[in-house]
Design a protein around this motif. Sequence first.
Motif, PDB file in Angstrom:
ATOM      1  N   SER A 398     -36.964   6.515 -37.504  1.00 22.70           N
ATOM      2  CA  SER A 398     -38.139   5.710 -38.130  1.00 22.70           C
ATOM      3  C   SER A 398     -39.383   6.690 -38.253  1.00 22.70           C
ATOM      4  O   SER A 398     -40.208   6.368 -38.616  1.00 22.70           O
ATOM      5  CB  SER A 398     -38.412   4.960 -36.784  1.00 22.70           C
ATOM      6  OG  SER A 398     -38.815   5.518 -35.644  1.00 22.70           O
ATOM      7  N   GLU A 399     -39.451   7.960 -37.873  1.00 25.16           N
ATOM      8  CA  GLU A 399     -40.380   9.003 -38.069  1.00 25.16           C
ATOM      9  C   GLU A 399     -40.247   9.850 -39.180  1.00 25.16           C
ATOM     10  O   GLU A 399     -41.010  10.702 -39.457  1.00 25.16           O
ATOM     11  CB  GLU A 399     -41.133   9.669 -36.682  1.00 25.16           C
ATOM     12  CG  GLU A 399     -41.227   8.899 -35.496  1.00 25.16           C
ATOM     13  CD  GLU A 399     -41.194   9.475 -34.108  1.00 25.16           C
ATOM     14  OE1 GLU A 399     -40.660  10.684 -34.183  1.00 25.16           O
ATOM     15  OE2 GLU A 399     -41.538   9.043 -33.359  1.00 25.16           O
ATOM     16  N   ALA A 400     -39.061   9.963 -39.631  1.00 22.04           N
ATOM     17  CA  ALA A 400     -38.434  10.888 -40.731  1.00 22.04           C
ATOM     18  C   ALA A 400     -38.997  10.765 -42.146  1.00 22.04           C
ATOM     19  O   ALA A 400     -39.292   9.421 -42.438  1.00 22.04           O
ATOM     20  CB  ALA A 400     -36.757  11.048 -40.808  1.00 22.04           C
ATOM     21  N   LEU A 401     -39.260  11.736 -42.871  1.00 22.92           N
ATOM     22  CA  LEU A 401     -39.602  11.582 -44.154  1.00 22.92           C
ATOM     23  C   LEU A 401     -38.292  11.353 -45.268  1.00 22.92           C
ATOM     24  O   LEU A 401     -38.207  10.270 -46.094  1.00 22.92           O
ATOM     25  CB  LEU A 401     -40.032  12.808 -44.883  1.00 22.92           C
ATOM     26  CG  LEU A 401     -40.450  12.794 -46.215  1.00 22.92           C
ATOM     27  CD1 LEU A 401     -41.561  11.876 -46.659  1.00 22.92           C
ATOM     28  CD2 LEU A 401     -40.916  14.179 -46.557  1.00 22.92           C
ATOM     29  N   CYS A 402     -37.322  11.803 -44.920  1.00 26.21           N
ATOM     30  CA  CYS A 402     -36.057  11.769 -45.670  1.00 26.21           C
ATOM     31  C   CYS A 402     -34.884  10.909 -44.948  1.00 26.21           C
ATOM     32  O   CYS A 402     -34.207  11.305 -44.365  1.00 26.21           O
ATOM     33  CB  CYS A 402     -35.409  12.937 -46.094  1.00 26.21           C
ATOM     34  SG  CYS A 402     -36.661  14.132 -46.815  1.00 26.21           S
ATOM     35  N   VAL A 403     -34.902   9.406 -45.201  1.00 24.37           N
ATOM     36  CA  VAL A 403     -34.023   8.573 -44.523  1.00 24.37           C
ATOM     37  C   VAL A 403     -33.619   7.348 -45.707  1.00 24.37           C
ATOM     38  O   VAL A 403     -34.498   7.154 -46.318  1.00 24.37           O
ATOM     39  CB  VAL A 403     -34.331   8.232 -43.164  1.00 24.37           C
ATOM     40  CG1 VAL A 403     -35.695   7.446 -43.445  1.00 24.37           C
ATOM     41  CG2 VAL A 403     -33.254   7.406 -42.602  1.00 24.37           C
ATOM     42  N   SER A 404     -32.509   7.209 -45.623  1.00 26.42           N
ATOM     43  CA  SER A 404     -32.263   6.122 -46.769  1.00 26.42           C
ATOM     44  C   SER A 404     -31.427   5.048 -45.934  1.00 26.42           C
ATOM     45  O   SER A 404     -30.743   5.208 -44.948  1.00 26.42           O
ATOM     46  CB  SER A 404     -31.210   6.735 -47.718  1.00 26.42           C
ATOM     47  OG  SER A 404     -29.988   7.259 -47.513  1.00 26.42           O
ATOM     48  N   ARG A 405     -31.269   3.852 -46.650  1.00 25.11           N
ATOM     49  CA  ARG A 405     -30.445   2.844 -46.461  1.00 25.11           C
ATOM     50  C   ARG A 405     -28.857   3.138 -46.685  1.00 25.11           C
ATOM     51  O   ARG A 405     -28.868   4.028 -47.828  1.00 25.11           O
ATOM     52  CB  ARG A 405     -30.775   1.476 -46.858  1.00 25.11           C
ATOM     53  CG  ARG A 405     -31.822   0.829 -46.240  1.00 25.11           C
ATOM     54  CD  ARG A 405     -32.350  -0.370 -46.987  1.00 25.11           C
ATOM     55  NE  ARG A 405     -32.546   0.094 -48.300  1.00 25.11           N
ATOM     56  CZ  ARG A 405     -33.184  -0.991 -48.926  1.00 25.11           C
ATOM     57  NH1 ARG A 405     -33.107  -2.369 -48.687  1.00 25.11           N
ATOM     58  NH2 ARG A 405     -33.565  -0.653 -50.317  1.00 25.11           N
ATOM     59  N   LEU A 406     -27.843   2.854 -45.965  1.00 28.76           N
ATOM     60  CA  LEU A 406     -26.477   3.139 -46.302  1.00 28.76           C
ATOM     61  C   LEU A 406     -26.055   2.972 -47.747  1.00 28.76           C
ATOM     62  O   LEU A 406     -26.202   1.749 -48.175  1.00 28.76           O
ATOM     63  CB  LEU A 406     -25.412   2.710 -45.401  1.00 28.76           C
ATOM     64  CG  LEU A 406     -24.165   3.229 -45.308  1.00 28.76           C
ATOM     65  CD1 LEU A 406     -24.057   4.624 -44.991  1.00 28.76           C
ATOM     66  CD2 LEU A 406     -23.372   2.535 -44.282  1.00 28.76           C
ATOM     67  N   ASN A 407     -25.501   3.864 -48.569  1.00 36.26           N
ATOM     68  CA  ASN A 407     -25.134   3.806 -49.857  1.00 36.26           C
ATOM     69  C   ASN A 407     -26.434   4.036 -50.965  1.00 36.26           C
ATOM     70  O   ASN A 407     -26.222   3.708 -51.991  1.00 36.26           O
ATOM     71  CB  ASN A 407     -24.249   2.450 -50.006  1.00 36.26           C
ATOM     72  CG  ASN A 407     -22.949   2.580 -49.554  1.00 36.26           C
ATOM     73  OD1 ASN A 407     -22.416   3.527 -49.223  1.00 36.26           O
ATOM     74  ND2 ASN A 407     -22.138   1.130 -49.712  1.00 36.26           N
ATOM     75  N   GLU A 408     -27.679   4.088 -50.425  1.00 36.43           N
ATOM     76  CA  GLU A 408     -28.673   4.139 -51.363  1.00 36.43           C
ATOM     77  C   GLU A 408     -28.617   5.393 -52.393  1.00 36.43           C
ATOM     78  O   GLU A 408     -29.046   5.291 -53.549  1.00 36.43           O
ATOM     79  CB  GLU A 408     -29.772   4.015 -50.569  1.00 36.43           C
ATOM     80  CG  GLU A 408     -31.209   3.362 -51.215  1.00 36.43           C
ATOM     81  CD  GLU A 408     -32.307   2.946 -50.533  1.00 36.43           C
ATOM     82  OE1 GLU A 408     -33.341   2.390 -50.873  1.00 36.43           O
ATOM     83  OE2 GLU A 408     -32.283   3.427 -49.251  1.00 36.43           O
ATOM     84  N   MET A 409     -28.315   6.284 -51.716  1.00 34.64           N
ATOM     85  CA  MET A 409     -27.923   7.569 -52.640  1.00 34.64           C
ATOM     86  C   MET A 409     -26.867   7.479 -53.632  1.00 34.64           C
ATOM     87  O   MET A 409     -26.844   8.178 -54.738  1.00 34.64           O
ATOM     88  CB  MET A 409     -27.857   8.925 -51.698  1.00 34.64           C
ATOM     89  CG  MET A 409     -29.192   9.288 -51.192  1.00 34.64           C
ATOM     90  SD  MET A 409     -30.181  10.042 -52.261  1.00 34.64           S
ATOM     91  CE  MET A 409     -29.479  11.718 -52.834  1.00 34.64           C
ATOM     92  N   SER A 410     -25.863   6.723 -53.104  1.00 31.38           N
ATOM     93  CA  SER A 410     -24.529   6.812 -53.968  1.00 31.38           C
ATOM     94  C   SER A 410     -24.707   6.089 -55.088  1.00 31.38           C
ATOM     95  O   SER A 410     -24.171   6.004 -56.155  1.00 31.38           O
ATOM     96  CB  SER A 410     -23.354   6.332 -53.006  1.00 31.38           C
ATOM     97  OG  SER A 410     -23.356   5.242 -52.579  1.00 31.38           O
ATOM     98  N   GLY A 411     -25.553   4.953 -55.132  1.00 33.43           N
ATOM     99  CA  GLY A 411     -25.508   4.119 -56.296  1.00 33.43           C
ATOM    100  C   GLY A 411     -24.950   2.702 -56.028  1.00 33.43           C
ATOM    101  O   GLY A 411     -24.963   1.792 -56.710  1.00 33.43           O
ATOM    102  N   ARG A 412     -24.001   2.840 -55.054  1.00 29.40           N
ATOM    103  CA  ARG A 412     -23.191   1.718 -54.610  1.00 29.40           C
ATOM    104  C   ARG A 412     -23.873   0.513 -54.121  1.00 29.40           C
ATOM    105  O   ARG A 412     -24.953   0.697 -53.786  1.00 29.40           O
ATOM    106  CB  ARG A 412     -21.974   2.011 -54.040  1.00 29.40           C
ATOM    107  CG  ARG A 412     -20.764   3.053 -54.463  1.00 29.40           C
ATOM    108  CD  ARG A 412     -19.811   3.121 -53.845  1.00 29.40           C
ATOM    109  NE  ARG A 412     -19.656   3.752 -52.529  1.00 29.40           N
ATOM    110  CZ  ARG A 412     -20.126   4.959 -52.047  1.00 29.40           C
ATOM    111  NH1 ARG A 412     -19.765   5.902 -53.054  1.00 29.40           N
ATOM    112  NH2 ARG A 412     -20.147   5.220 -50.960  1.00 29.40           N
ATOM    113  N   ALA A 413     -23.407  -0.477 -53.825  1.00 32.46           N
ATOM    114  CA  ALA A 413     -24.006  -1.728 -52.919  1.00 32.46           C
ATOM    115  C   ALA A 413     -24.663  -1.083 -51.889  1.00 32.46           C
ATOM    116  O   ALA A 413     -24.170  -0.589 -50.750  1.00 32.46           O
ATOM    117  CB  ALA A 413     -23.076  -2.600 -52.773  1.00 32.46           C
ATOM    118  N   ILE A 414     -25.903  -1.411 -51.789  1.00 30.24           N
ATOM    119  CA  ILE A 414     -26.771  -0.970 -50.297  1.00 30.24           C
ATOM    120  C   ILE A 414     -26.581  -1.732 -49.151  1.00 30.24           C
ATOM    121  O   ILE A 414     -26.718  -3.185 -49.343  1.00 30.24           O
ATOM    122  CB  ILE A 414     -28.071  -0.900 -50.882  1.00 30.24           C
ATOM    123  CG1 ILE A 414     -28.335   0.110 -52.104  1.00 30.24           C
ATOM    124  CG2 ILE A 414     -28.965  -0.312 -49.739  1.00 30.24           C
ATOM    125  CD1 ILE A 414     -29.658  -0.014 -52.697  1.00 30.24           C
TER     126      ILE A 414
END
Length: 706
Positions: A398-414
């Motif tokens: 929750s304090e990190a700069l580089c975190v994503s929701r699962l599949n957000e980098m892959s372009g698939r369903a998030i």
Amino acid sequence: MNNILIIPSRSELDAKASLELFVKNNRLIKPLGYDQSFESNAWGFGHMFPRNKAKSENRLHFTRLDMYGDELSTGKKYQGTPFNEPFLSFAKAMFNHLHSTRGLGSADSKLTALRYMEYAQRTLNGNSDPWSITPQELNFATQKIVENYESAYYISNQLDLIYREMVDQRLVSLPTVWTTFVPSPEIQRRRSDKEFDAVRNKRLPSPEALLALAHIRNHSQGFAERFIGNITYLMLCSPDRIVETLTLPKNCIVWKDGSKKQRMGLRWFPAKNNAPLVKDVLPIMKDVAQVAVDELIAMTDQARVVAKWYEENPDQIYLLSKHEHFRTQEWLSYDELNAILFDGKHTSITAYCHYLKLNLRKFGRTNLLRFQEVEQAILSLLPAGFPVLDITQNLKYSEALCVSRLNEMSGRAIYVGMIHPVNYSQVNSRISAKTTSKIQNIFEKHNLRNPDGTRIHLTTHMLRHYGNTVMQAGGLDEMIIAKLSGRKVTTNRAYDHESDRDVVDKVRKALGPDLVSKVAKAIGDKSQEDNELVTTDTRVYKLRAEFPGIKVISAHTTELGYCIHNFASEPCPLHGDHIHCEKSVYIKGDSECEHKVRFLHKETETLLDIAHKALTEEEYGADKWVSGYESVLERTTQIIGFFENTEIVDGAGIVLAGPNGASRILQSMELRLEKHGSVCGINFQSLDELKQYLENQSTKIENNHA
């Protein structure tokens, strides 16, 4: 006569007993310091070193190398064949031992070295008995490493380390002195030939790659491209490792004195046990850094919201506010599951039911899923080590700069309610030109290629090399560059890609613009003469007070020319042995310099003849005099060759790169060890042990100063 009894030697029995005790003792230690089974053939280490690589690669698989057709397998895959015993237990025990005594740096290289050691034993002698390892097998393993890896030097060094540990622990029945025959990388020794230029170009990003990054940054499409555009821009502002950049906190920007008119800094937590610090960002790059960080914060804000939810509600899945009513339901339909996982934006949900191992219940013609089972399946997707992303700085998701929701980098369903750390492979696989990657290169996606039509290749580590090289070219002090790079001055030289031409150019600028013209007049070269009167003294002198104002940072005259060693960063390791120093500069056309080099050459030839005569008469120590004079003669021959080379213009500075001669301090310590067995009252078994002790003391002093 057919029944032959083989009686093992006493040394073999002793080595076997030592190995059994070594394995027994290391079984008592938690594998890599984590609560996992010693018997497992795949040890996890991502929980300890989350900065390392992708989650799927953060395991050490104790599998051997096997031949498949004409190719040698890597042994990395899950289905690989485990080492045979007793090598399997030895390999695990050695990893535990090295982790507890030295840390787990270069884990992949250590495992690769062990695989080739076992392969050599199995191939040459048909066994996997560590105590019977021989130099012949080690040489065979090293040769195979050279044939299969560009980084053979570093892997073979790990093989060297493992064998020395085996000898120290008395695990070898016939111990001997063995060192790898793989030479250090050419870039460390030769800085003026085509090979150096090729290596430098391979390690630095091409102009086309940098321009392509700018294009991607300004025309990004989708989360992954926007993320890569901003993260690479941030790396251009500071020569960080990618794992350090990916583990920056959200509040990474620091304004000195609390004012944006002052200098900008980035909070930095090193990946290799250096002290945390705030790195200054160059004023010209501060706007770039600010924009990159602001955009990254905006892109990843929703992922931090999800992470915060799980930190406060570890037993409940995150739901969008419009889907909160699902918590009160016992059963869910496919559409309702789709809403929970993907906010209803996925057309087929059946595959995800199988992936999450959900049990379907039929109610008439309808398939339903129990909410409680769905909740447990989704919670199991939380990253290892959650809520901590980086254990070295205790950084939460929750304090990190580089975190994503699962599949957000892959372009698939998030997955709207699940998070994932952005890792090294997710970035590098999208900018690399490797055709084996299943992920499309972002440069290809935008139809960006090199002028010759080849694919643009880039790695994040190239940006680190680039940042170091730019600072070197700008004349920044070596100590400051090393500190900004998170390294010591000596180890940071691997990132120094200045050629001898670049160094000589600095020296010429430092000596003044009149040098070439004065030398040209002295030798009668009309093409480079100016309107000044010809003088008999062709040398240009610089006062010591002028040194701080020139690009070279520091310099002093020597009997042979000039030395540009910076004594502020470290003392001279050669103590005035200029002929062996790679920072000595010789000026072609300087009659004084050429005369002294030729005199030294002739004098050394005479002394070498005397030393050879003493060697034939078996005088004690004559061999050292011979090797010393031969080294000096080789260097002076090279310099004279440059003096006589008509293709090199007069006034040019000549710099010979390594090898450096032996340190006078180390020579003195070696003699003291031979005579007394101790230095400063401390007993050492070898000069290497003494060097390691001095390096450890130096590290402690640096940490105390920090």
